[in-house]
Design a protein around this motif. Structure first.
Motif, PDB file in Angstrom:
ATOM      1  N   VAL A 139       0.832  -1.209   0.000  1.00 31.77           N
ATOM      2  CA  VAL A 139       0.000   0.000   0.000  1.00 31.77           C
ATOM      3  C   VAL A 139       0.867   1.259   0.000  1.00 31.77           C
ATOM      4  CG1 VAL A 139      -1.605   1.345   1.416  1.00 31.77           C
ATOM      5  CG2 VAL A 139      -2.005  -1.094   1.047  1.00 31.77           C
ATOM      6  N   SER A 140       1.980   1.204   0.730  1.00 34.12           N
ATOM      7  CA  SER A 140       2.842   2.387   0.817  1.00 34.12           C
ATOM      8  C   SER A 140       3.710   2.555  -0.430  1.00 34.12           C
ATOM      9  CB  SER A 140       3.732   2.286   2.064  1.00 34.12           C
ATOM     10  OG  SER A 140       4.608   1.169   1.959  1.00 34.12           O
ATOM     11  N   ARG A 141       3.694   1.572  -1.334  1.00 34.51           N
ATOM     12  CA  ARG A 141       4.541   1.636  -2.528  1.00 34.51           C
ATOM     13  C   ARG A 141       3.727   1.506  -3.812  1.00 34.51           C
ATOM     14  NH1 ARG A 141       8.220  -3.163  -0.588  1.00 34.51           N
ATOM     15  NH2 ARG A 141       8.959  -3.182  -2.755  1.00 34.51           N
ATOM     16  N   MET A 142       2.485   1.942  -3.755  1.00 40.71           N
ATOM     17  CA  MET A 142       1.631   1.825  -4.942  1.00 40.71           C
ATOM     18  C   MET A 142       2.187   2.632  -6.117  1.00 40.71           C
ATOM     19  SD  MET A 142      -0.726  -0.343  -4.284  1.00 40.71           S
ATOM     20  CE  MET A 142      -1.899  -0.045  -5.602  1.00 40.71           C
ATOM     21  N   ASP A 143       2.722   3.837  -5.815  1.00 37.50           N
ATOM     22  CA  ASP A 143       3.290   4.656  -6.893  1.00 37.50           C
ATOM     23  C   ASP A 143       4.484   3.952  -7.530  1.00 37.50           C
ATOM     24  OD1 ASP A 143       1.379   6.524  -6.343  1.00 37.50           O
ATOM     25  OD2 ASP A 143       2.707   7.824  -5.152  1.00 37.50           O
ATOM     26  N   GLU A 144       5.322   3.343  -6.672  1.00 35.86           N
ATOM     27  CA  GLU A 144       6.493   2.624  -7.178  1.00 35.86           C
ATOM     28  C   GLU A 144       6.076   1.455  -8.062  1.00 35.86           C
ATOM     29  OE1 GLU A 144       9.843  -0.411  -5.375  1.00 35.86           O
ATOM     30  OE2 GLU A 144       9.069   1.196  -4.069  1.00 35.86           O
ATOM     31  N   ILE A 145       5.056   0.695  -7.600  1.00 30.63           N
ATOM     32  CA  ILE A 145       4.588  -0.456  -8.381  1.00 30.63           C
ATOM     33  C   ILE A 145       3.970   0.011  -9.701  1.00 30.63           C
ATOM     34  CG2 ILE A 145       2.924  -2.362  -8.411  1.00 30.63           C
ATOM     35  CD1 ILE A 145       3.352  -2.613  -5.386  1.00 30.63           C
ATOM     36  N   ALA A 146       3.211   1.119  -9.658  1.00 29.79           N
ATOM     37  CA  ALA A 146       2.607   1.649 -10.885  1.00 29.79           C
ATOM     38  C   ALA A 146       3.692   2.081 -11.876  1.00 29.79           C
ATOM     39  CB  ALA A 146       1.706   2.829 -10.542  1.00 29.79           C
ATOM     40  N   THR A 147       4.760   2.685 -11.347  1.00 31.66           N
ATOM     41  CA  THR A 147       5.874   3.091 -12.211  1.00 31.66           C
ATOM     42  C   THR A 147       6.516   1.875 -12.867  1.00 31.66           C
ATOM     43  OG1 THR A 147       6.287   5.010 -10.795  1.00 31.66           O
ATOM     44  CG2 THR A 147       8.057   4.325 -12.286  1.00 31.66           C
ATOM     45  N   GLN A 148       6.681   0.816 -12.104  1.00 28.61           N
ATOM     46  CA  GLN A 148       7.242  -0.409 -12.660  1.00 28.61           C
ATOM     47  C   GLN A 148       6.352  -0.962 -13.781  1.00 28.61           C
ATOM     48  OE1 GLN A 148       7.557  -2.695  -9.040  1.00 28.61           O
ATOM     49  NE2 GLN A 148       9.754  -2.303  -8.859  1.00 28.61           N
ATOM     50  N   ARG A 149       5.058  -0.902 -13.582  1.00 27.44           N
ATOM     51  CA  ARG A 149       4.128  -1.387 -14.621  1.00 27.44           C
ATOM     52  C   ARG A 149       4.250  -0.544 -15.891  1.00 27.44           C
ATOM     53  NH1 ARG A 149       2.156  -5.172 -15.898  1.00 27.44           N
ATOM     54  NH2 ARG A 149      -0.102  -4.900 -15.921  1.00 27.44           N
ATOM     55  N   VAL A 150       4.360   0.797 -15.713  1.00 23.99           N
ATOM     56  CA  VAL A 150       4.488   1.686 -16.878  1.00 23.99           C
ATOM     57  C   VAL A 150       5.787   1.401 -17.636  1.00 23.99           C
ATOM     58  CG1 VAL A 150       4.814   4.097 -17.572  1.00 23.99           C
ATOM     59  CG2 VAL A 150       3.035   3.512 -15.911  1.00 23.99           C
ATOM     60  N   LEU A 151       6.843   1.056 -16.871  1.00 21.26           N
ATOM     61  CA  LEU A 151       8.134   0.767 -17.492  1.00 21.26           C
ATOM     62  C   LEU A 151       8.157  -0.593 -18.179  1.00 21.26           C
ATOM     63  CD1 LEU A 151      10.554   2.135 -14.735  1.00 21.26           C
ATOM     64  CD2 LEU A 151       9.993   3.180 -16.940  1.00 21.26           C
ATOM     65  N   GLY A 152       7.093  -1.367 -18.023  1.00 22.91           N
ATOM     66  CA  GLY A 152       7.009  -2.630 -18.741  1.00 22.91           C
ATOM     67  C   GLY A 152       7.149  -3.884 -17.900  1.00 22.91           C
ATOM     68  N   PHE A 153       7.294  -3.757 -16.598  1.00 23.40           N
ATOM     69  CA  PHE A 153       7.370  -4.959 -15.767  1.00 23.40           C
ATOM     70  C   PHE A 153       6.011  -5.659 -15.736  1.00 23.40           C
ATOM     71  CE2 PHE A 153      10.989  -2.577 -14.201  1.00 23.40           C
ATOM     72  CZ  PHE A 153      11.940  -3.564 -13.982  1.00 23.40           C
ATOM     73  N   GLN A 154       6.019  -6.966 -15.894  1.00 23.90           N
ATOM     74  CA  GLN A 154       4.786  -7.739 -15.852  1.00 23.90           C
ATOM     75  C   GLN A 154       4.333  -7.953 -14.407  1.00 23.90           C
ATOM     76  OE1 GLN A 154       3.147  -8.641 -18.701  1.00 23.90           O
ATOM     77  NE2 GLN A 154       4.763  -7.424 -19.714  1.00 23.90           N
ATOM     78  N   SER A 155       3.058  -8.293 -14.252  1.00 24.23           N
ATOM     79  CA  SER A 155       2.527  -8.547 -12.905  1.00 24.23           C
ATOM     80  C   SER A 155       3.293  -9.665 -12.213  1.00 24.23           C
ATOM     81  CB  SER A 155       1.042  -8.902 -12.985  1.00 24.23           C
ATOM     82  OG  SER A 155       0.307  -7.841 -13.531  1.00 24.23           O
ATOM     83  N   GLY A 156       3.625 -10.720 -12.992  1.00 22.61           N
ATOM     84  CA  GLY A 156       4.367 -11.834 -12.405  1.00 22.61           C
ATOM     85  C   GLY A 156       5.733 -11.426 -11.895  1.00 22.61           C
ATOM     86  N   ASP A 157       6.402 -10.502 -12.627  1.00 23.51           N
ATOM     87  CA  ASP A 157       7.715 -10.030 -12.181  1.00 23.51           C
ATOM     88  C   ASP A 157       7.613  -9.298 -10.847  1.00 23.51           C
ATOM     89  OD1 ASP A 157       8.805 -11.021 -14.546  1.00 23.51           O
ATOM     90  OD2 ASP A 157       8.435  -9.127 -15.608  1.00 23.51           O
ATOM     91  N   ILE A 158       6.606  -8.454 -10.738  1.00 25.29           N
ATOM     92  CA  ILE A 158       6.425  -7.684  -9.507  1.00 25.29           C
ATOM     93  C   ILE A 158       6.047  -8.614  -8.354  1.00 25.29           C
ATOM     94  CG2 ILE A 158       5.063  -5.886  -8.390  1.00 25.29           C
ATOM     95  CD1 ILE A 158       4.775  -4.578 -11.146  1.00 25.29           C
ATOM     96  N   LEU A 159       5.159  -9.568  -8.642  1.00 25.86           N
ATOM     97  CA  LEU A 159       4.760 -10.524  -7.611  1.00 25.86           C
ATOM     98  C   LEU A 159       5.963 -11.335  -7.133  1.00 25.86           C
ATOM     99  CD1 LEU A 159       2.633 -11.990  -5.927  1.00 25.86           C
ATOM    100  CD2 LEU A 159       2.205 -13.483  -7.890  1.00 25.86           C
ATOM    101  N   PHE A 160       6.801 -11.761  -8.072  1.00 25.13           N
ATOM    102  CA  PHE A 160       7.986 -12.537  -7.716  1.00 25.13           C
ATOM    103  C   PHE A 160       8.917 -11.727  -6.815  1.00 25.13           C
ATOM    104  CE2 PHE A 160      12.403 -13.815  -8.583  1.00 25.13           C
ATOM    105  CZ  PHE A 160      12.344 -15.141  -8.175  1.00 25.13           C
ATOM    106  N   SER A 161       9.099 -10.444  -7.129  1.00 24.68           N
ATOM    107  CA  SER A 161       9.984  -9.611  -6.305  1.00 24.68           C
ATOM    108  C   SER A 161       9.421  -9.445  -4.893  1.00 24.68           C
ATOM    109  CB  SER A 161      10.170  -8.238  -6.963  1.00 24.68           C
ATOM    110  OG  SER A 161       8.964  -7.497  -6.944  1.00 24.68           O
ATOM    111  N   LEU A 162       8.082  -9.364  -4.781  1.00 22.23           N
ATOM    112  CA  LEU A 162       7.470  -9.228  -3.456  1.00 22.23           C
ATOM    113  C   LEU A 162       7.611 -10.518  -2.658  1.00 22.23           C
ATOM    114  CD1 LEU A 162       4.247  -7.249  -4.429  1.00 22.23           C
ATOM    115  CD2 LEU A 162       6.270  -6.373  -3.256  1.00 22.23           C
ATOM    116  N   VAL A 163       7.485 -11.667  -3.332  1.00 28.36           N
ATOM    117  CA  VAL A 163       7.652 -12.952  -2.656  1.00 28.36           C
ATOM    118  C   VAL A 163       9.094 -13.098  -2.162  1.00 28.36           C
ATOM    119  CG1 VAL A 163       7.661 -15.454  -2.963  1.00 28.36           C
ATOM    120  CG2 VAL A 163       5.780 -14.097  -3.889  1.00 28.36           C
ATOM    121  N   VAL A 164      10.051 -12.707  -3.027  1.00 25.93           N
ATOM    122  CA  VAL A 164      11.455 -12.776  -2.626  1.00 25.93           C
ATOM    123  C   VAL A 164      11.703 -11.896  -1.406  1.00 25.93           C
ATOM    124  CG1 VAL A 164      13.819 -12.200  -3.317  1.00 25.93           C
ATOM    125  CG2 VAL A 164      12.304 -13.395  -4.910  1.00 25.93           C
ATOM    126  N   GLU A 165      11.139 -10.718  -1.409  1.00 23.83           N
ATOM    127  CA  GLU A 165      11.302  -9.802  -0.279  1.00 23.83           C
ATOM    128  C   GLU A 165      10.727 -10.408   0.994  1.00 23.83           C
ATOM    129  OE1 GLU A 165       9.367  -5.547   1.054  1.00 23.83           O
ATOM    130  OE2 GLU A 165       9.917  -5.803  -1.049  1.00 23.83           O
TER     131      GLU A 165
END
Length: 220
Positions: A139-165
């Motif tokens: 929730v505190s990083r919604m802008d960051e996640i949205a920026t990643q989506r605009v830059l072309g990161f797929q949902s799976g990539d973002i989900l994987f990074s969150l799982v790793v974290e």
């Protein structure tokens, strides 16, 4: 004396050192040595000469005997002899050591189930904490996640990074917890039938880290 006899007796270890005495049956028994028996209940026993013990207890018979066999197979081969009708069957019952202790500790089964319940409760609590931590983080990083989506990161990539974290945080917590758990290794615990050591080995640490990994993945 066994090396954990002092735990069973509730005295300092120095009180059962070689040269000291132990008093029972109105008699002082000098301690002439110590022994180890694989860190089991036998380690909390006191051993004396058979004839001396029979004399002081005014007994002519035995209530318990331990026989050591060369192989486990020899134990299983001997057990049927105690089930045949005759003198052995009349006067003796026989168990292999693991079976004997299983029967002997049936009254302590509640400790085992209580331990499982505590592990389960802690795991559920840890998972909920992980969920809340990751939810707050996202929730505190919604802008960051949205920026990643605009830059072309797929949902799976973002989900994987969150799982790793999440897994990294959980494993770090598990490692810290395991380090504290190792401090309890070899701590003697007293029970009515003797004393034994807590054992925190590689299997225990592996299970702990496995639970941490499970909490991290499920929490994410």
């Amino acid at each position: 004396v066994g090396k954990t006899a002092y735990v069973k007796l509730g005295v300092p270890q120095s009180a059962v050192a070689v040269g000291k005495t132990v008093r029972f049956e109105r008699r002082d028994w000098p301690i002439v040595g110590t022994f180890e028996a694989g860190e089991g209940f036998i380690d909390s026993e006191l051993w004396v000469k058979e004839e001396d013990l029979l004399t002081v207890l005014r007994r002519r018979s035995h209530s318990f005997a331990v026989a050591r066999f060369e192989t486990p197979a020899a134990v299983q081969a001997a057990l049927p002899q105690f089930a045949q009708s005759g003198a052995l069957e009349r006067y003796f019952k026989a168990w292999a050591e693991p079976e004997y202790y299983q029967q002997f500790t049936k009254g302590l089964s509640w400790v085992y189930w209580l331990s499982l319940f505590m592990v389960g409760a802690i795991s559920i609590a840890g998972t909920l904490i992980g969920v809340n931590t990751m939810y707050t983080s996202i929730v505190s990083r919604m802008d960051e996640i949205a920026t990643q989506r605009v830059l072309g990161f797929q949902s799976g990539d973002i989900l994987f990074s969150l799982v790793v974290e999440s897994v990294a945080m959980s494993l770090a917590g598990g490692a810290i917890g395991s380090a504290f758990g190792l401090l309890t290794n070899k701590i003697p615990i007293k029970l009515s039938q003797g004393a034994f050591y807590l054992q925190v080995d590689g299997v225990v640490v592996g299970v702990a880290l496995g639970l941490a990994l499970f909490i991290g993945v499920l929490g994410a």
